[in-house]
Design a protein around this motif. Structure first.
Motif, PDB file in Angstrom:
ATOM      1  N   ARG A 184       6.455  -3.847  -5.606  1.00 14.85           N
ATOM      2  CA  ARG A 184       6.907  -3.589  -4.234  1.00 14.85           C
ATOM      3  C   ARG A 184       8.026  -2.556  -4.224  1.00 14.85           C
ATOM      4  O   ARG A 184       8.053  -1.648  -3.385  1.00 14.85           O
ATOM      5  CB  ARG A 184       7.372  -4.918  -3.628  1.00 14.85           C
ATOM      6  N   GLU A 185       8.954  -2.685  -5.160  1.00 14.86           N
ATOM      7  CA  GLU A 185      10.058  -1.734  -5.242  1.00 14.86           C
ATOM      8  C   GLU A 185       9.552  -0.330  -5.579  1.00 14.86           C
ATOM      9  O   GLU A 185      10.023   0.660  -5.016  1.00 14.86           O
ATOM     10  CB  GLU A 185      11.060  -2.201  -6.299  1.00 14.86           C
ATOM     11  N   SER A 186       8.579  -0.248  -6.501  1.00 17.45           N
ATOM     12  CA  SER A 186       8.006   1.051  -6.877  1.00 17.45           C
ATOM     13  C   SER A 186       7.287   1.699  -5.692  1.00 17.45           C
ATOM     14  O   SER A 186       7.379   2.916  -5.476  1.00 17.45           O
ATOM     15  CB  SER A 186       7.036   0.886  -8.045  1.00 17.45           C
ATOM     16  N   CYS A 189       4.780  -0.763   6.566  1.00 16.40           N
ATOM     17  CA  CYS A 189       4.483  -1.919   7.407  1.00 16.40           C
ATOM     18  C   CYS A 189       3.169  -2.569   6.978  1.00 16.40           C
ATOM     19  O   CYS A 189       3.024  -3.793   7.049  1.00 16.40           O
ATOM     20  CB  CYS A 189       4.416  -1.499   8.882  1.00 16.40           C
ATOM     21  N   TRP A 190       2.209  -1.771   6.496  1.00 19.59           N
ATOM     22  CA  TRP A 190       0.952  -2.326   5.979  1.00 19.59           C
ATOM     23  C   TRP A 190       1.237  -3.194   4.761  1.00 19.59           C
ATOM     24  O   TRP A 190       0.661  -4.277   4.617  1.00 19.59           O
ATOM     25  CB  TRP A 190      -0.008  -1.194   5.612  1.00 19.59           C
ATOM     26  N   ILE A 191       2.126  -2.735   3.863  1.00 22.52           N
ATOM     27  CA  ILE A 191       2.493  -3.519   2.679  1.00 22.52           C
ATOM     28  C   ILE A 191       3.085  -4.857   3.110  1.00 22.52           C
ATOM     29  O   ILE A 191       2.739  -5.917   2.560  1.00 22.52           O
ATOM     30  CB  ILE A 191       3.507  -2.754   1.805  1.00 22.52           C
ATOM     31  N   CYS A 192       3.968  -4.833   4.098  1.00 25.16           N
ATOM     32  CA  CYS A 192       4.588  -6.071   4.580  1.00 25.16           C
ATOM     33  C   CYS A 192       3.549  -7.004   5.194  1.00 25.16           C
ATOM     34  O   CYS A 192       3.573  -8.218   4.963  1.00 25.16           O
ATOM     35  CB  CYS A 192       5.682  -5.748   5.596  1.00 25.16           C
ATOM     36  N   ASP A 193       2.624  -6.442   5.967  1.00 22.88           N
ATOM     37  CA  ASP A 193       1.593  -7.261   6.611  1.00 22.88           C
ATOM     38  C   ASP A 193       0.637  -7.875   5.589  1.00 22.88           C
ATOM     39  O   ASP A 193       0.119  -8.972   5.788  1.00 22.88           O
ATOM     40  CB  ASP A 193       0.780  -6.409   7.601  1.00 22.88           C
ATOM     41  N   GLN A 194       0.393  -7.159   4.492  1.00 25.70           N
ATOM     42  CA  GLN A 194      -0.584  -7.594   3.494  1.00 25.70           C
ATOM     43  C   GLN A 194       0.067  -8.292   2.305  1.00 25.70           C
ATOM     44  O   GLN A 194      -0.575  -8.481   1.279  1.00 25.70           O
ATOM     45  CB  GLN A 194      -1.375  -6.378   2.991  1.00 25.70           C
TER      46      GLN A 194
END
Length: 242
Positions: free
Chosen positions: A68-70, A38-43
């Motif tokens: 992102r996939e990795s 969720c942090w990746i999505c937010d950032q």
């Protein structure tokens, strides 16, 4: 151009890249990994800007998608120690892969008879359509006059349109040279200059070649000059145009 201005200048639709699901994909991950995803999505926008600073806006989508996939696949195994640091490391590694691929692109394309990239980078009259096969061999032979470093810099700046600063950073990263190494090499060169010594290349403490923006510009200029001189010497005698 600042990293922020790079990000703001890219159309919003280019930033909505969905390689795998967004926050909803967290359900596929172990419970302990979900918060990090969720942090990746937010950032995402911030990470895209970081990617653009490494590989340029025109390449950020593809490189970030791979990163992102990795990251997602790694989080399937469980949480990482620091998601921010891990994400930047993955993006940097994917950027290195991109730079390596760019550096070998000419040779790969020429093997299948593609010369349009060479024409775009260094306008050369390759003749009529009927002479395509002959021109393919001509173009491949033409590129043999460039060293690996010259070809890399030429591809990054003439084809990928990276600035000299970004191209130098890319080449240094490919060679495992960081900013501290660059600073050390520049300081060492300045000291040598004060002693009246002349250095033809910047090297770090391990003897690795260090690139600066000025070096990158000089390298590309040298590559263009060599290509033009080589074209003038070859039997076909086709003109190289500024």
């Amino acid at each position: 151009m600042s990293m922020a201005s790079r990000g703001e200048s890219v159309p919003e639709q280019q930033r909505r890249i969905i390689v795998i699901g967004g926050r909803g994909a967290a359900a596929e991950l172990p419970v302990k990994s979900r918060k990090q995803w969720c942090w990746i999505c937010d950032q995402e926008v911030r990470l895209l800007r970081y990617t653009a600073a490494l590989v340029g806006e025109q390449n950020e989508g593809a490189v970030f998608g791979l990163a992102r996939e990795s990251i997602f696949n790694e989080l399937k195994k469980g949480p990482v120690r620091s998601i921010g640091g891990f994400a930047r490391t993955v993006i940097l590694n994917k950027a290195r892969d991109h730079w390596r691929n760019s550096a070998t692109r000419y040779n790969r394309e020429l093997l299948v008879g593609e010369t349009s990239m060479l024409e775009a980078a260094l306008p050369i009259d390759l003749g009529a359509q009927a002479r395509v096969e002959e021109m393919k061999d001509y173009a491949a032979e033409l590129l043999t006059c460039l060293s690996s470093l010259e070809l890399t810099a030429f591809v990054l700046m003439a084809l990928d349109r990276l600035s000299s600063d970004d191209a130098a950073r890319a080449i240094n990263e490919m060679n495992g040279v960081n900013e501290e190494d660059v600073s050390h090499a520049i300081a060492k060169a300045e000291e040598a200059k004060k002693r009246g010594e002349r250095r033809t290349a910047l090297t770090d403490s391990q003897g690795r070649r260090v690139m600066t923006a000025e070096n990158a510009r000089q390298t590309v200029h040298r590559a263009r000059t060599k290509l033009k001189e080589r074209a003038a010497q070859m039997p076909l005698g086709l003109p190289a145009v500024d």
